[in-house]
Design a protein around this motif. Structure first.
Motif, mmCIF file in Angstrom:
data_model
loop_
_atom_site.group_PDB
_atom_site.id
_atom_site.type_symbol
_atom_site.label_atom_id
_atom_site.label_comp_id
_atom_site.label_asym_id
_atom_site.label_seq_id
_atom_site.Cartn_x
_atom_site.Cartn_y
_atom_site.Cartn_z
ATOM 1 N N LEU A 24 -37.280 74.234 18.678
ATOM 2 C CA LEU A 24 -37.901 74.687 19.949
ATOM 3 C C LEU A 24 -38.875 75.997 18.684
ATOM 4 C CD1 LEU A 24 -37.307 73.409 22.776
ATOM 5 C CD2 LEU A 24 -39.331 72.254 21.492
ATOM 6 N N HIS A 27 -36.003 78.611 20.686
ATOM 7 C CA HIS A 27 -35.213 78.710 20.004
ATOM 8 C C HIS A 27 -34.645 78.641 17.923
ATOM 9 C CE1 HIS A 27 -34.164 75.801 22.840
ATOM 10 N NE2 HIS A 27 -33.724 77.103 22.728
ATOM 11 N N CYS A 42 -38.024 79.211 31.899
ATOM 12 C CA CYS A 42 -37.640 77.684 32.412
ATOM 13 C C CYS A 42 -37.551 76.375 31.959
ATOM 14 C CB CYS A 42 -38.919 77.184 33.572
ATOM 15 S SG CYS A 42 -40.484 77.608 32.112
ATOM 16 N N ASP A 43 -38.029 77.281 30.500
ATOM 17 C CA ASP A 43 -37.703 75.753 29.410
ATOM 18 C C ASP A 43 -39.034 74.529 30.082
ATOM 19 O OD1 ASP A 43 -36.998 74.632 27.195
ATOM 20 O OD2 ASP A 43 -34.954 74.481 27.812
ATOM 21 N N THR A 44 -39.795 74.162 30.866
ATOM 22 C CA THR A 44 -40.479 73.567 30.926
ATOM 23 C C THR A 44 -41.905 74.077 30.958
ATOM 24 O OG1 THR A 44 -40.653 73.965 33.993
ATOM 25 C CG2 THR A 44 -38.946 72.948 32.150
ATOM 26 N N GLY A 45 -42.377 75.189 30.441
ATOM 27 C CA GLY A 45 -43.937 75.100 30.199
ATOM 28 C C GLY A 45 -43.860 75.484 30.883
ATOM 29 N N HIS A 46 -43.901 76.111 32.501
ATOM 30 C CA HIS A 46 -44.406 76.391 33.118
ATOM 31 C C HIS A 46 -44.632 78.618 33.399
ATOM 32 C CE1 HIS A 46 -43.595 72.950 35.147
ATOM 33 N NE2 HIS A 46 -44.431 72.572 35.205
ATOM 34 N N GLY A 48 -43.736 81.072 31.060
ATOM 35 C CA GLY A 48 -44.441 81.790 30.533
ATOM 36 C C GLY A 48 -43.496 83.155 29.584
ATOM 37 N N THR A 51 -43.855 83.356 26.146
ATOM 38 C CA THR A 51 -45.294 83.222 25.234
ATOM 39 C C THR A 51 -45.349 83.687 24.160
ATOM 40 O OG1 THR A 51 -46.386 82.939 27.737
ATOM 41 C CG2 THR A 51 -48.105 84.096 25.718
ATOM 42 N N LYS A 60 -47.096 78.997 24.434
ATOM 43 C CA LYS A 60 -45.821 78.761 25.321
ATOM 44 C C LYS A 60 -44.690 78.080 24.196
ATOM 45 C CE LYS A 60 -46.816 78.810 29.991
ATOM 46 N NZ LYS A 60 -47.331 78.144 31.455
ATOM 47 N N CYS A 62 -41.735 77.262 24.196
ATOM 48 C CA CYS A 62 -40.672 76.398 24.394
ATOM 49 C C CYS A 62 -41.486 74.544 23.865
ATOM 50 C CB CYS A 62 -40.360 76.608 25.874
ATOM 51 S SG CYS A 62 -41.045 76.016 26.816
ATOM 52 N N MET A 63 -42.075 75.025 24.517
ATOM 53 C CA MET A 63 -43.740 73.933 24.380
ATOM 54 C C MET A 63 -44.175 73.689 21.737
ATOM 55 S SD MET A 63 -43.056 71.770 26.593
ATOM 56 C CE MET A 63 -42.131 72.341 28.257
ATOM 57 N N GLY A 134 -50.390 82.407 33.795
ATOM 58 C CA GLY A 134 -49.168 81.092 32.626
ATOM 59 C C GLY A 134 -48.055 82.062 33.265
ATOM 60 N N ASN A 135 -47.928 83.556 33.582
ATOM 61 C CA ASN A 135 -47.269 84.452 33.494
ATOM 62 C C ASN A 135 -46.314 84.230 34.575
ATOM 63 O OD1 ASN A 135 -48.896 84.227 30.799
ATOM 64 N ND2 ASN A 135 -46.483 84.971 30.184
ATOM 65 N N ILE B 38 -44.049 67.012 25.248
ATOM 66 C CA ILE B 38 -42.962 67.055 24.745
ATOM 67 C C ILE B 38 -41.884 67.911 26.046
ATOM 68 C CG2 ILE B 38 -41.454 69.627 23.647
ATOM 69 C CD1 ILE B 38 -44.010 69.729 22.318
ATOM 70 N N LYS B 42 -37.537 66.445 26.414
ATOM 71 C CA LYS B 42 -36.822 67.339 26.144
ATOM 72 C C LYS B 42 -36.048 66.735 27.667
ATOM 73 C CE LYS B 42 -37.768 72.029 26.225
ATOM 74 N NZ LYS B 42 -38.589 73.367 26.535
ATOM 75 N N ASP B 103 -52.506 76.096 32.927
ATOM 76 C CA ASP B 103 -52.213 77.768 32.715
ATOM 77 C C ASP B 103 -53.517 77.846 31.516
ATOM 78 O OD1 ASP B 103 -50.860 78.070 30.961
ATOM 79 O OD2 ASP B 103 -49.619 77.775 32.720
ATOM 80 N N GLN B 105 -52.144 79.186 29.097
ATOM 81 C CA GLN B 105 -51.328 78.548 27.220
ATOM 82 C C GLN B 105 -51.313 77.161 27.675
ATOM 83 O OE1 GLN B 105 -50.467 81.666 29.483
ATOM 84 N NE2 GLN B 105 -48.976 82.242 28.605
#
Lengths: 164, 287
Positions: A24, A27, A42-46, A48, A51, A60, A62-63, A134-135, B38, B42, B103, B105
């Motif tokens: 990712l 990483h 969160c590692d799930t895109g929530h 931020g 960012t 994000k 992580c996505m 988103g943050n 994605i 994961k 959101d 992003q």
């Protein structure tokens, strides 16, 4: 495919990273390039916290896969400061207005705010709140973050007027 | 969370993408913006051996509005829809709905095609496409075909798209000038799927509502066209009695599950509330 060579520009510097395609972006930045400003929340895109700016857009990290940033330009919090490491007006304003407490969300928050002010140099409170929706911040209640972004906008606009 | 390993492909054109899908069969998955796939990768709920990334295929990007027909390339991002002047002028409900997806992003990467294609009942654009009576272009090794959005959704993540096909574009006739529209979405917080949402597009002439389409998001295992609700308004003055009948008709077809967003009974009741708000706002915006 086990590994691939990914060439990209990070904070203005050309880099080449050998990574698995599934690595990712967060990483790749933190572990391959030692840029630990962007955080894993969160590692799930929530949340931020991860960012970064990717080709002129907030995303994000992580996505996004390493393979997808071949040839891309990325800016992280480490690339925001001015010449000689002088804090960016946003960084100054977050400090001045207590826009952070624990600081975990701050790198993502500032990189997002940086792009927001590029897109809209004079946002009102609603636009700021919508722009950073988103943050997530679990400390400040956002009040001082919004104040900080607004103060930075004023500072940056004043500096632009002085230049002209 | 680390996804399973995969081989990555970035074809430069659609033919290349179709060829890769044909070659690798059910080992291959297409990725657009990645914000549905994605997370699934994961969680290892999806483990494609080959990932076919559509990002380099220029022909899949962009919005065209030509003589009342709107064509949206599948790889057009939700942020691009929000910023597309001609599209927003022709069909403002798309901007309104896109602004309620996730959101900023996520919308920068999330695409119209991805949101429409994958059959996640929580996605917001499918109901809008049902209300617009949009048509989806699917392309695969067997050639190109069009499927009506109203025929596309079969169940949760089950659609009329065959393995090996790619949704490449969405086409619809823009609603008439002066139409009214609204996308009402109740959600618990930014980024959440709808507890209940409704798309309403209607037209008025004199005191008569000449046309009304109503569709629902996240109130069944697929987006629902509330045809009887629309019919309750069409050809009437759309007064209180007709609005109440439309809301009741929409509520009658909702079959939500009980989940963290609320009980099935609550979400069913909410359907009528949200449809009413959408109808009233659409009527207020109609010329």
């Amino acid at each position: 495919m086990t590994h691939m060579h990914v060439n990209l520009k990070v904070n203005g510097r050309e880099v080449e990273v050998r990574a698995e395609p599934r690595t990712l972006l967060i990483h790749l930045l933190r572990e391959h390039l030692d840029l630990t400003g962007p955080h894993i929340g969160c590692d799930t895109g929530h949340c931020g916290a991860c960012t970064v700016d990717l080709d002129g857009r907030s995303v994000k990290s992580c996505m996004v896969f390493a393979a997808q940033v071949q040839g891309a330009e990325v800016t992280t919090i480490e690339g925001i400061a001015g010449d000689g490491g002088a804090p960016h007006p946003l960084q100054e304003a977050f400090r001045e207005h207590h826009g952070l407490q624990c600081g975990y969300c701050t790198p993502g928050m500032i990189v997002r705010a940086w792009r927001l002010l590029e897109e809209n140099p004079d946002p009102d409170e609603e636009a700021i709140r919508y722009g950073i929706s988103g943050n997530l911040c679990r400390c400040t209640g956002y009040q001082n973050i919004v104040k900080a972004i607004r103060a930075a906008a004023d500072e940056m606009n004043a500096a632009r007027e002085t230049e002209q | 969370m680390i996804p399973a390993a995969f081989d990555y492909h970035r074809p430069a054109d659609l033919a290349g993408a179709v060829r890769l899908l044909a070659e690798h069969g059910d080992e291959a998955l297409v990725v657009a913006g990645g914000h549905s796939l994605i997370p699934m990768m994961k969680l290892r709920m999806a483990q494609p051996g080959h990932l076919v990334d559509l990002r380099a295929i220029e022909s899949l990007r962009g919005v065209r509005v030509e003589g009342g027909t709107v064509t949206i390339g599948a790889m057009t991002t939700q942020a691009e829809v929000i910023a597309s002047g001609p599209l927003v002028d022709a069909c403002p409900i798309l901007r309104e709905a896109a602004l309620q997806i996730a959101d900023p992003q996520i919308r920068n990467l999330g695409t119209v095609g991805g949101n429409a294609a994958n059959g996640d009942p929580g996605n917001d654009l499918p109901a809008v496409m049902l209300a617009l009576d949009a048509r989806y272009t699917l392309e695969g090794a067997g050639g190109r075909r069009e499927v009506a959005a109203r025929e596309y959704y079969e169940g949760a993540f089950a659609t009329a798209r065959e393995d090996g096909e790619i949704l490449t574009a969405i086409r619809f006739e823009a609603p008439p000038a002066g139409h009214g529209c609204a996308y009402e979405k109740q959600k618990r917080k930014v980024g959440d799927y709808a507890t209940a949402a409704a798309a309403v597009i209607l037209a008025r002439s004199g005191g008569t509502c000449t046309h009304a389409s109503i569709a629902l998001t996240n109130l069944a295992d697929r987006p629902l066209l509330a045809a009887e609700a629309g019919a309750a308004l069409a050809g009437t003055a759309a007064g209180e009695a007709e609005i109440a009948a439309a809301c009741a008709a929409a509520q009658a077809i909702a079959e939500p599950v009980s989940d963290g967003r609320g009980s099935a009974a609550f979400r069913t009741r909410l359907t009528g509330v949200i449809v009413r708000r959408a109808i009233e706002r659409a009527l207020a915006t109609a010329a």
